[in-house]
Design a protein around this motif. Structure first.
Motif, mmCIF file in Angstrom:
data_model
loop_
_atom_site.group_PDB
_atom_site.id
_atom_site.type_symbol
_atom_site.label_atom_id
_atom_site.label_comp_id
_atom_site.label_asym_id
_atom_site.label_seq_id
_atom_site.Cartn_x
_atom_site.Cartn_y
_atom_site.Cartn_z
ATOM 1 N N ARG A 69 6.105 -4.380 -7.536
ATOM 2 C CA ARG A 69 6.884 -3.689 -6.503
ATOM 3 C C ARG A 69 6.133 -2.544 -5.845
ATOM 4 N NH1 ARG A 69 13.035 -3.176 -8.987
ATOM 5 N NH2 ARG A 69 13.459 -5.427 -9.141
ATOM 6 N N SER A 70 5.148 -1.985 -6.535
ATOM 7 C CA SER A 70 4.452 -0.832 -5.965
ATOM 8 C C SER A 70 3.050 -0.741 -6.549
ATOM 9 C CB SER A 70 5.223 0.456 -6.253
ATOM 10 O OG SER A 70 5.296 0.689 -7.650
ATOM 11 N N SER A 71 2.240 0.097 -5.939
ATOM 12 C CA SER A 71 0.903 0.402 -6.434
ATOM 13 C C SER A 71 0.745 1.923 -6.424
ATOM 14 C CB SER A 71 -0.148 -0.277 -5.554
ATOM 15 O OG SER A 71 -0.040 0.148 -4.215
ATOM 16 N N PRO A 72 -0.302 2.466 -7.035
ATOM 17 C CA PRO A 72 -0.473 3.922 -7.065
ATOM 18 C C PRO A 72 -0.422 4.537 -5.664
ATOM 19 C CG PRO A 72 -2.004 2.885 -8.578
ATOM 20 C CD PRO A 72 -1.335 1.773 -7.835
ATOM 21 N N SER A 73 0.096 5.742 -5.584
ATOM 22 C CA SER A 73 0.313 6.388 -4.287
ATOM 23 C C SER A 73 -0.978 6.550 -3.490
ATOM 24 C CB SER A 73 0.976 7.754 -4.492
ATOM 25 O OG SER A 73 0.176 8.590 -5.329
ATOM 26 N N SER A 74 -2.098 6.800 -4.165
ATOM 27 C CA SER A 74 -3.369 6.954 -3.450
ATOM 28 C C SER A 74 -3.763 5.673 -2.735
ATOM 29 C CB SER A 74 -4.480 7.373 -4.421
ATOM 30 O OG SER A 74 -4.662 6.385 -5.428
ATOM 31 N N LEU A 75 -3.394 4.528 -3.311
ATOM 32 C CA LEU A 75 -3.695 3.250 -2.669
ATOM 33 C C LEU A 75 -2.674 2.939 -1.579
ATOM 34 C CD1 LEU A 75 -4.765 1.081 -5.751
ATOM 35 C CD2 LEU A 75 -6.181 2.446 -4.198
ATOM 36 N N GLU A 76 -1.435 3.310 -1.805
ATOM 37 C CA GLU A 76 -0.408 3.077 -0.778
ATOM 38 C C GLU A 76 -0.754 3.822 0.507
ATOM 39 O OE1 GLU A 76 2.490 1.174 -0.745
ATOM 40 O OE2 GLU A 76 1.656 0.276 -2.559
ATOM 41 N N ARG A 77 -1.352 5.014 0.366
ATOM 42 C CA ARG A 77 -1.717 5.780 1.559
ATOM 43 C C ARG A 77 -2.801 5.068 2.368
ATOM 44 N NH1 ARG A 77 -0.995 10.202 -2.061
ATOM 45 N NH2 ARG A 77 -3.237 10.251 -2.553
ATOM 46 N N MET A 78 -3.604 4.248 1.722
ATOM 47 C CA MET A 78 -4.655 3.520 2.429
ATOM 48 C C MET A 78 -4.081 2.490 3.391
ATOM 49 S SD MET A 78 -7.673 4.625 1.798
ATOM 50 C CE MET A 78 -8.719 3.272 2.309
#
Length: 272
Positions: A69-78
């Protein structure tokens, strides 16, 4: 008014057509994602017929990269760097380190694309690598970071970023080779995260090639010891299979020895 008698049915027909078109597109996309997950399993080397049979499995039955459902926030920002869009699906390649995201069009982004997001071992220079544009059938002049010792790379890719020397070191020969092998790729690097994207509808083989290219780059700069992004299955199970094969070979060898012994005894009796 009489003209409404014609406009109403026509509007319904247009809505029906667009809805059906969208439904067919989503069905095709979902089928390609299932097929990609099958290709990413250790059984990918099996004949195509077997892969097609596996593609009929349900999502839960496929032993490949698992949906999350999600990935780490640093990757989501990419994702904002690659174009944003509505996230259709996420798949985990390496827990907490690398993911595949499939994004579709929304109000800001008009393109469907797929991207491998991964964490880096240390902060990297900000850079963007994109296919060199083609204008009137010819490659546009390359005004980006120069790689004079690698003219073939410069003929294919535009590299942009504020730190030319740092970018030159980060884009090693191995990384450039990986990009050359997948010339449709867009590479984004920001601080300790990278994104390797390809734009257009989902295609199972092309998505697999994207992950292979990302795996090579991740092996050079990835966090967590840079484990493989390619789904390799259960190594213990592979070891068990090898052990079974060795045991089977030993049994075959002992059988051969017994047969040779019987043949030798028969030969002795014949001589006598």
């Amino acid at each position: 008014m009489p003209w409404l008698w014609y406009v109403g049915p026509l509007a319904l027909l247009v809505v029906w057509y667009l809805t059906g078109l969208r439904g067919r597109h989503e069905a095709r996309r979902d089928g390609e994602l299932v097929r990609w997950r099958v290709l990413m399993t250790p059984q990918a080397a099996s004949p195509l017929r077997g892969a097609q049979r596996d593609a009929r499995k349900t999502v839960a039955e496929i032993d490949g990269p698992r949906p999350v459902r999600s990935s780490p926030s640093s990757l989501e920002r990419m994702l904002e760097e690659t174009g944003g869009g509505a996230v259709v699906a996420r798949y985990e390649l390496v827990p907490k380190l690398a993911y595949v995201v499939v994004a579709g069009p929304d109000a800001k982004n008009g393109s469907e694309y797929q991207v491998v997001l991964a964490k880096l071992a240390k902060a990297a220079p900000q850079l963007t690598v994109s296919p060199l544009p083609i204008l009137d059938g010819h490659r546009a002049p390359n005004t980006g970071v120069q790689f004079k010792k690698d003219p073939d790379f410069m003929e294919q890719f535009l590299v942009e970023g504020p730190e030319a020397k740092g970018i030159g070191r980060w884009l090693s020969a191995r990384v450039r080779d990986a990009l050359r092998d997948f010339p449709d790729a867009w590479l984004f690097v920001r601080d300790r995260a990278m994104a390797l994207a390809v734009y257009g509808p989902v295609d199972a083989e092309r998505l697999q090639e994207l992950v292979i290219a990302a795996d090579t780059i991740f092996a050079e700069h990835g966090a967590g010891g840079a484990p493989s992004l390619l789904f390799e299955g259960d190594s213990e199970a592979d070891d068990d299979e090898e052990a079974d094969e060795d045991a089977s070979d030993d049994e075959d060898a002992s059988d051969d020895e017994e047969e040779e012994g019987e043949d030798a005894a028969g030969a002795d009796r014949a001589v006598r």
